[in-house]
Design a protein around this motif. Structure first.
Motif, PDB file in Angstrom:
ATOM      1  N   ARG A 305     -88.746 -37.986  40.608  1.00 13.63           N
ATOM      2  CA  ARG A 305     -89.550 -36.832  40.194  1.00 13.63           C
ATOM      3  C   ARG A 305     -90.966 -37.223  39.820  1.00 13.63           C
ATOM      4  N   LYS A 306     -91.203 -38.517  39.554  1.00 11.48           N
ATOM      5  CA  LYS A 306     -92.564 -38.903  39.164  1.00 11.48           C
ATOM      6  C   LYS A 306     -93.044 -40.134  39.914  1.00 11.48           C
ATOM      7  N   LYS A 307     -92.698 -40.210  41.208  1.00  8.15           N
ATOM      8  CA  LYS A 307     -92.969 -41.460  41.908  1.00  8.15           C
ATOM      9  C   LYS A 307     -94.423 -41.644  42.354  1.00  8.15           C
ATOM     10  N   ASP A 308     -95.194 -40.573  42.485  1.00  8.16           N
ATOM     11  CA  ASP A 308     -96.561 -40.663  43.048  1.00  8.16           C
ATOM     12  C   ASP A 308     -96.522 -41.459  44.355  1.00  8.16           C
ATOM     13  N   GLY A 309     -97.329 -42.513  44.455  1.00  7.93           N
ATOM     14  CA  GLY A 309     -97.351 -43.247  45.734  1.00  7.93           C
ATOM     15  C   GLY A 309     -96.319 -44.351  45.831  1.00  7.93           C
ATOM     16  N   ARG A 310     -95.479 -44.511  44.797  1.00  9.52           N
ATOM     17  CA  ARG A 310     -94.552 -45.652  44.790  1.00  9.52           C
ATOM     18  C   ARG A 310     -93.413 -45.439  45.789  1.00  9.52           C
ATOM     19  N   LEU A 311     -92.982 -46.525  46.395  1.00  7.09           N
ATOM     20  CA  LEU A 311     -91.840 -46.425  47.307  1.00  7.09           C
ATOM     21  C   LEU A 311     -90.556 -46.606  46.509  1.00  7.09           C
ATOM     22  N   LEU A 312     -89.601 -45.745  46.791  1.00  3.35           N
ATOM     23  CA  LEU A 312     -88.333 -45.803  46.057  1.00  3.35           C
ATOM     24  C   LEU A 312     -87.185 -46.089  47.015  1.00  3.35           C
ATOM     25  N   VAL A 313     -86.407 -47.111  46.666  1.00  3.41           N
ATOM     26  CA  VAL A 313     -85.258 -47.473  47.483  1.00  3.41           C
ATOM     27  C   VAL A 313     -83.992 -47.376  46.633  1.00  3.41           C
ATOM     28  N   GLY A 314     -83.012 -46.663  47.150  1.00  7.91           N
ATOM     29  CA  GLY A 314     -81.736 -46.540  46.449  1.00  7.91           C
ATOM     30  C   GLY A 314     -80.625 -47.187  47.251  1.00  7.91           C
ATOM     31  N   PHE A 315     -79.493 -47.332  46.624  1.00  6.36           N
ATOM     32  CA  PHE A 315     -78.295 -47.813  47.296  1.00  6.36           C
ATOM     33  C   PHE A 315     -77.243 -46.713  47.204  1.00  6.36           C
ATOM     34  N   ALA A 316     -76.415 -46.623  48.203  1.00  4.80           N
ATOM     35  CA  ALA A 316     -75.304 -45.686  48.122  1.00  4.80           C
ATOM     36  C   ALA A 316     -74.027 -46.456  48.416  1.00  4.80           C
ATOM     37  N   ALA A 317     -73.262 -46.682  47.375  1.00  2.00           N
ATOM     38  CA  ALA A 317     -71.974 -47.352  47.543  1.00  2.00           C
ATOM     39  C   ALA A 317     -70.945 -46.258  47.735  1.00  2.00           C
ATOM     40  N   GLU A 318     -70.362 -46.198  48.924  1.00  4.02           N
ATOM     41  CA  GLU A 318     -69.458 -45.093  49.241  1.00  4.02           C
ATOM     42  C   GLU A 318     -68.125 -45.614  49.751  1.00  4.02           C
ATOM     43  N   THR A 319     -67.128 -44.761  49.689  1.00  2.00           N
ATOM     44  CA  THR A 319     -65.849 -45.130  50.300  1.00  2.00           C
ATOM     45  C   THR A 319     -65.496 -44.173  51.441  1.00  2.00           C
ATOM     46  N   ASP A 320     -66.181 -43.026  51.512  1.00  2.00           N
ATOM     47  CA  ASP A 320     -65.954 -42.117  52.647  1.00  2.00           C
ATOM     48  C   ASP A 320     -67.221 -41.304  52.927  1.00  2.00           C
ATOM     49  N   ASN A 321     -67.300 -40.763  54.142  1.00  2.00           N
ATOM     50  CA  ASN A 321     -68.506 -40.032  54.583  1.00  2.00           C
ATOM     51  C   ASN A 321     -69.782 -40.772  54.205  1.00  2.00           C
ATOM     52  N   VAL A 322     -69.808 -42.068  54.540  1.00  2.00           N
ATOM     53  CA  VAL A 322     -70.865 -42.956  54.052  1.00  2.00           C
ATOM     54  C   VAL A 322     -72.269 -42.427  54.374  1.00  2.00           C
ATOM     55  N   ILE A 323     -72.509 -42.104  55.658  1.00  2.00           N
ATOM     56  CA  ILE A 323     -73.862 -41.743  56.074  1.00  2.00           C
ATOM     57  C   ILE A 323     -74.274 -40.380  55.497  1.00  2.00           C
ATOM     58  N   ALA A 324     -73.337 -39.411  55.573  1.00  2.00           N
ATOM     59  CA  ALA A 324     -73.662 -38.076  55.071  1.00  2.00           C
ATOM     60  C   ALA A 324     -73.955 -38.113  53.572  1.00  2.00           C
ATOM     61  N   ASN A 325     -73.152 -38.868  52.821  1.00  4.88           N
ATOM     62  CA  ASN A 325     -73.382 -38.967  51.376  1.00  4.88           C
ATOM     63  C   ASN A 325     -74.712 -39.656  51.066  1.00  4.88           C
ATOM     64  N   ALA A 326     -75.013 -40.684  51.850  1.00  8.36           N
ATOM     65  CA  ALA A 326     -76.257 -41.424  51.620  1.00  8.36           C
ATOM     66  C   ALA A 326     -77.465 -40.541  51.918  1.00  8.36           C
ATOM     67  N   GLU A 327     -77.380 -39.782  53.019  1.00 10.54           N
ATOM     68  CA  GLU A 327     -78.474 -38.880  53.397  1.00 10.54           C
ATOM     69  C   GLU A 327     -78.748 -37.854  52.293  1.00 10.54           C
ATOM     70  N   LYS A 328     -77.664 -37.369  51.714  1.00  7.97           N
ATOM     71  CA  LYS A 328     -77.773 -36.380  50.642  1.00  7.97           C
ATOM     72  C   LYS A 328     -78.496 -36.999  49.434  1.00  7.97           C
TER      73      LYS A 328
END
Ligand code: CTP
Length: 393
Positions: A305-328
């Motif tokens: 919500r306050k990133k301005d120009g900063r790049l933000l990288v997250g991780f999504a540790a999933e056990t099912d629907n990996v790509i769809a959950n990560a995209e969300k």
């Protein structure tokens, strides 16, 4: 690469350096001074490196097999470990009167010194002046470590551990494409206390976040690692901030966010924590015990919500629907990139040294990666991040 060994008692550690470099797939050409050969035989190094050891410029057979200019030209990095006060002094003064000093003089590869000597020798103003002079013209130095010295003294003079020397070499060989970046990386699990002796945690080992910190530091970034409890050694050239709970992690991250150019949240942040923390150890009285948990703040969402120009990288540790959950998560947390992995898949997930991941970015690109080590994956993540930054309008 060339590993030059000069005559100090720490020569025995150079043997381990060669072994580690061979394990990492380096081709290692060892060069020794005559004095070094008094401590460890050339045969030891030759057996481990699988190559003849260079010892003498004036030997006809050696010169025809190895050739000192050849050695200087072929090295991608030149490491002197242990480096004595004598070799530092000779190179600082431009003396080239044996094989090693001649090759160092002729090489255009980066040269790394790992000094090791008696504490008073190291503190000697002449030695210090020589080091300053060499640093000024671009030679690299590792600091000796404090501790018990073979001469019986306690102090600064020990050769750094072989693994630390190898890490420094890896860094020297990397392109510094992240120079100028200030990376804030989180790693590991959280511990949410229940009482003074118990807590809730998860299976994160911290290995992915630590691999990211190592990779970013090697590539020239200034790295701050906010780490939950792990048993991992602190990465080289990284500022480590140790935290326990999600709330502590949030505070540590927010405090340093303004100064960061990019944030990589690899920590497995605890989503919930006990509403009440018992001030004294809970005794087993009732047959069942009910713990009430409350939601923890979502750190990454808050940064989004306050990133301005900063790049933000997250991780999504999933056990099912990996790509769809990560995209969300990528969309909802306003991220630039997310690294999705199926923690249930073989070779992927928390405790191991490997991972199978898919990188998704805000432009809709999806890169499916094969099984690789967490160190390799860390580099792929930064390759992608670097590309995002370079292609930014
Ligand atoms: N994360 C965070 N703060 C939290 C929870 C997660 O910053 N309280 C970050 C993690 O570090 C990770 C990303 O958000 O980079 C996704 O974490 P994950 O636990 O997989 O997803 P959640 O958003 O917590 O969703 P869920 O647990 O429902 O899958």
């Amino acid at each position: 690469m060339v590993l030059a060994v000069t005559g100090g008692i720490a020569c025995y550690k150079a043997v381990e350096v060669v072994r580690l470099l061979m394990r990492d797939g380096f081709s290692v050409q060892v060069a020794m001074t005559r004095e070094a050969a008094q401590f460890v035989t050339p045969l030891t190094f030759q057996t481990l490196s699988g190559q003849p050891v260079a010892t003498d410029t004036f030997s006809l057979t050696e010169e025809s097999q190895i050739g000192h200019i050849n050695l200087a030209d072929q090295a991608d990095v030149f490491v002197i470990a242990p480096a004595t006060a004598n070799i530092i002094g000779k190179i600082a003064s431009g003396i080239a009167d044996d094989l090693l000093t001649t090759v160092v003089m002729a090489t255009q590869a980066p040269v790394l010194f790992a000094p090791s000597m008696n504490v008073h020798m190291f503190e000697n103003p002449i030695v210090q002046e020589n080091i300053r002079k060499l640093r000024r013209v671009g030679y690299h130095f590792m600091e000796p470590v404090e501790g018990y010295l073979a001469c019986g003294y306690e102090g600064k003079g020990r050769l750094p551990e072989p693994e630390a020397i190898v890490e420094e070499i890896r860094g020297l060989l990397k392109k510094k494409d992240l120079a100028g970046e200030r990376l804030l990386i989180t790693a590991g699990p959280n511990q949410e206390p229940i009482d003074p002796v118990r807590f809730i945690t998860n299976r994160s080992s911290g290995k992915m976040g630590y691999a990211l910190a190592r990779a970013a530091a090697r590539r020239g970034a200034a790295v701050t690692l906010v780490a939950g409890p792990t048993s991992l050694p602190p990465p080289a050239k990284t500022r480590v901030v140790a935290v326990r709970t999600a709330e502590e992690m949030r505070a540590a991250v927010l405090e340093r966010f303004a100064d960061a150019t990019a944030v990589v949240m690899a920590a497995a942040v605890s989503d919930y924590s006990p509403v009440q923390v018992a001030p004294k150890k809970l005794k087993k009285t009732a047959d069942a015990l009910r713990l009430e948990l409350k939601r923890n703040p979502d750190i990454l969402e808050e940064l989004g919500r306050k990133k301005d120009g900063r790049l933000l990288v997250g991780f999504a540790a999933e056990t099912d629907n990996v790509i769809a959950n990560a995209e969300k998560k990528l969309r909802e947390k306003n991220l630039d990139m997310i690294v999705a992995n199926d923690v249930a898949a073989e070779g992927s997930g928390f405790e191991g040294d490997t991972n199978i991941a898919t990188i998704l970015d805000h432009g809709g690109n999806v890169v499916t990666l094969p099984l690789m080590t967490k160190d390799e994956l860390a580099d792929r993540i930064f390759d992608h991040l670097h590309a995002l930054k370079t292609n930014r309008p």
